[in-house]
Design a protein around this motif. Sequence first.
Motif, short mmCIF file in Angstrom:
data_model
loop_
_atom_site.label_atom_id
_atom_site.label_comp_id
_atom_site.label_asym_id
_atom_site.label_seq_id
_atom_site.Cartn_x
_atom_site.Cartn_y
_atom_site.Cartn_z
N TYR A 4 0.72 -1.16 0.06
CA TYR A 4 0.14 -0.01 0.03
C TYR A 4 0.89 1.25 0.13
O TYR A 4 1.75 1.36 0.72
CB TYR A 4 -0.76 -0.04 1.31
N GLU A 5 0.46 2.21 -0.82
CA GLU A 5 1.08 3.48 -0.86
C GLU A 5 1.16 4.31 0.53
O GLU A 5 1.96 4.79 1.02
CB GLU A 5 0.77 4.47 -1.98
N GLU A 6 -0.22 4.17 1.10
CA GLU A 6 -0.68 4.53 2.36
C GLU A 6 -1.00 3.56 3.17
O GLU A 6 -2.14 2.68 2.75
CB GLU A 6 -1.31 5.79 2.36
N SER A 7 -0.47 3.25 4.30
CA SER A 7 -0.84 2.10 5.09
C SER A 7 -2.35 2.52 5.97
O SER A 7 -2.70 3.71 5.98
CB SER A 7 0.11 1.91 6.40
N LYS A 8 -2.93 1.53 6.35
CA LYS A 8 -4.32 1.76 6.76
C LYS A 8 -4.39 1.41 8.39
O LYS A 8 -3.69 0.61 8.81
CB LYS A 8 -5.26 0.95 6.26
N SER A 9 -5.14 2.15 9.04
CA SER A 9 -5.65 1.82 10.40
C SER A 9 -6.42 0.45 10.42
O SER A 9 -7.02 0.23 9.54
CB SER A 9 -6.20 2.76 11.15
N LEU A 10 -6.18 -0.08 11.40
CA LEU A 10 -6.92 -1.50 11.85
C LEU A 10 -8.37 -0.98 11.64
O LEU A 10 -9.19 -1.83 11.38
CB LEU A 10 -6.28 -2.03 13.22
N SER A 11 -8.77 0.22 12.18
CA SER A 11 -9.97 0.46 12.40
C SER A 11 -10.70 0.50 11.18
O SER A 11 -12.07 0.35 10.91
CB SER A 11 -10.27 1.77 13.20
N SER A 12 -9.94 0.75 10.05
CA SER A 12 -10.25 0.74 8.69
C SER A 12 -10.84 -0.53 8.23
O SER A 12 -11.64 -0.58 7.03
CB SER A 12 -9.51 1.41 7.70
N LEU A 13 -10.50 -1.60 8.98
CA LEU A 13 -11.17 -2.83 8.48
C LEU A 13 -12.42 -3.33 9.34
O LEU A 13 -12.88 -4.54 9.20
CB LEU A 13 -10.11 -3.80 8.58
N LYS A 14 -12.99 -2.51 10.03
CA LYS A 14 -14.29 -2.62 10.77
C LYS A 14 -15.50 -3.43 9.97
O LYS A 14 -15.98 -4.19 10.24
CB LYS A 14 -14.75 -1.73 11.41
N SER A 15 -15.47 -2.85 8.77
CA SER A 15 -16.22 -3.39 7.97
C SER A 15 -16.13 -5.02 7.44
O SER A 15 -17.05 -5.64 7.22
CB SER A 15 -16.73 -2.70 6.68
N LEU A 16 -14.98 -5.47 7.83
CA LEU A 16 -14.83 -6.83 7.32
C LEU A 16 -15.01 -7.55 8.56
O LEU A 16 -14.36 -8.73 8.60
CB LEU A 16 -13.03 -6.81 6.94
N GLY A 17 -15.27 -7.04 9.56
CA GLY A 17 -15.63 -7.80 10.96
C GLY A 17 -14.37 -7.97 11.87
O GLY A 17 -14.25 -8.69 12.80
N VAL A 18 -13.17 -7.01 11.40
CA VAL A 18 -11.96 -7.17 12.29
C VAL A 18 -12.24 -5.85 13.37
O VAL A 18 -12.34 -4.78 13.13
CB VAL A 18 -10.73 -6.62 11.50
N LYS A 19 -11.89 -6.62 14.81
CA LYS A 19 -12.24 -5.78 15.79
C LYS A 19 -10.85 -5.24 16.55
O LYS A 19 -10.56 -4.43 17.26
CB LYS A 19 -13.03 -6.23 16.92
N SER A 20 -9.91 -6.32 16.52
CA SER A 20 -8.50 -6.32 17.04
C SER A 20 -7.41 -7.04 16.12
O SER A 20 -7.78 -7.55 15.19
CB SER A 20 -8.48 -6.76 18.25
N ALA A 21 -6.38 -6.71 16.37
CA ALA A 21 -4.99 -7.37 15.75
C ALA A 21 -5.29 -8.71 16.01
O ALA A 21 -5.25 -9.17 17.05
CB ALA A 21 -3.81 -6.78 15.94
N PRO A 22 -4.98 -9.61 14.92
CA PRO A 22 -5.26 -11.08 15.22
C PRO A 22 -3.70 -11.55 15.98
O PRO A 22 -2.86 -11.11 15.61
CB PRO A 22 -5.41 -11.62 13.96
N GLN A 23 -3.81 -12.48 16.80
CA GLN A 23 -2.51 -13.12 17.40
C GLN A 23 -1.81 -13.72 16.21
O GLN A 23 -0.47 -13.37 16.23
CB GLN A 23 -2.89 -14.26 18.12
N SER A 24 -2.40 -14.26 15.20
CA SER A 24 -1.70 -14.91 14.03
C SER A 24 -2.52 -14.46 12.72
O SER A 24 -1.74 -13.70 12.02
CB SER A 24 -1.60 -16.51 14.29
N TRP A 25 -3.65 -14.96 12.61
CA TRP A 25 -4.58 -14.52 11.67
C TRP A 25 -5.95 -14.75 12.07
O TRP A 25 -6.39 -15.45 12.95
CB TRP A 25 -4.08 -15.55 10.24
N GLN A 26 -6.71 -14.31 11.10
CA GLN A 26 -8.14 -14.27 11.20
C GLN A 26 -8.92 -14.11 10.05
O GLN A 26 -8.32 -13.27 9.20
CB GLN A 26 -8.94 -13.57 12.50
N TYR A 27 -10.37 -14.77 9.94
CA TYR A 27 -10.95 -14.68 8.72
C TYR A 27 -11.39 -13.20 8.60
O TYR A 27 -11.98 -12.73 9.72
CB TYR A 27 -12.18 -15.51 8.60
#
Length: 129
Positions: free
Chosen positions: A104-127
């Motif tokens: 990415y030219e500009e990184s994104k905040s984790l909060s920008s992924l809320k619409s994908l169901g992401v609430k916090s950084a995964p320990q390893s990975w998450q769907y």
Amino acid sequence: MNVVIMSIRPKHWNDIASGKKTVEYRKRVWKQTDNTPVKILVYATSPIQRVVGEIVVTSILEDSPKRIWLKTATQGAIDEKDFYGYFGQNKNAYAIVIDTVKIYEESKSLSSLKSLGVKSAPQSWQYAK
């Protein structure tokens, strides 16, 4: 295409982005029964703590750590001691084979992924949804 968000240390992300690292090692992975592409959104861990790019994968190697090391040692940008230190006594090891990388030219905040169901950084990975 399935989407996964994965936490990766900045050093490993830099190796992936530069093309030095073409497999990502994991103790556990998502279910993938065919070669359907999976998009991985890469969350670079501390101190960056941002979504920095994407990886597309179509295959995952699964075997014993010893066999995975023999197959991928030149692709993982990690030394043998660290590899075996990571897998410890695990009987299975996974090597996620990286097909393409998008930085990415500009990184994104984790909060920008809320619409994908992401609430916090995964320990390893998450769907992602």
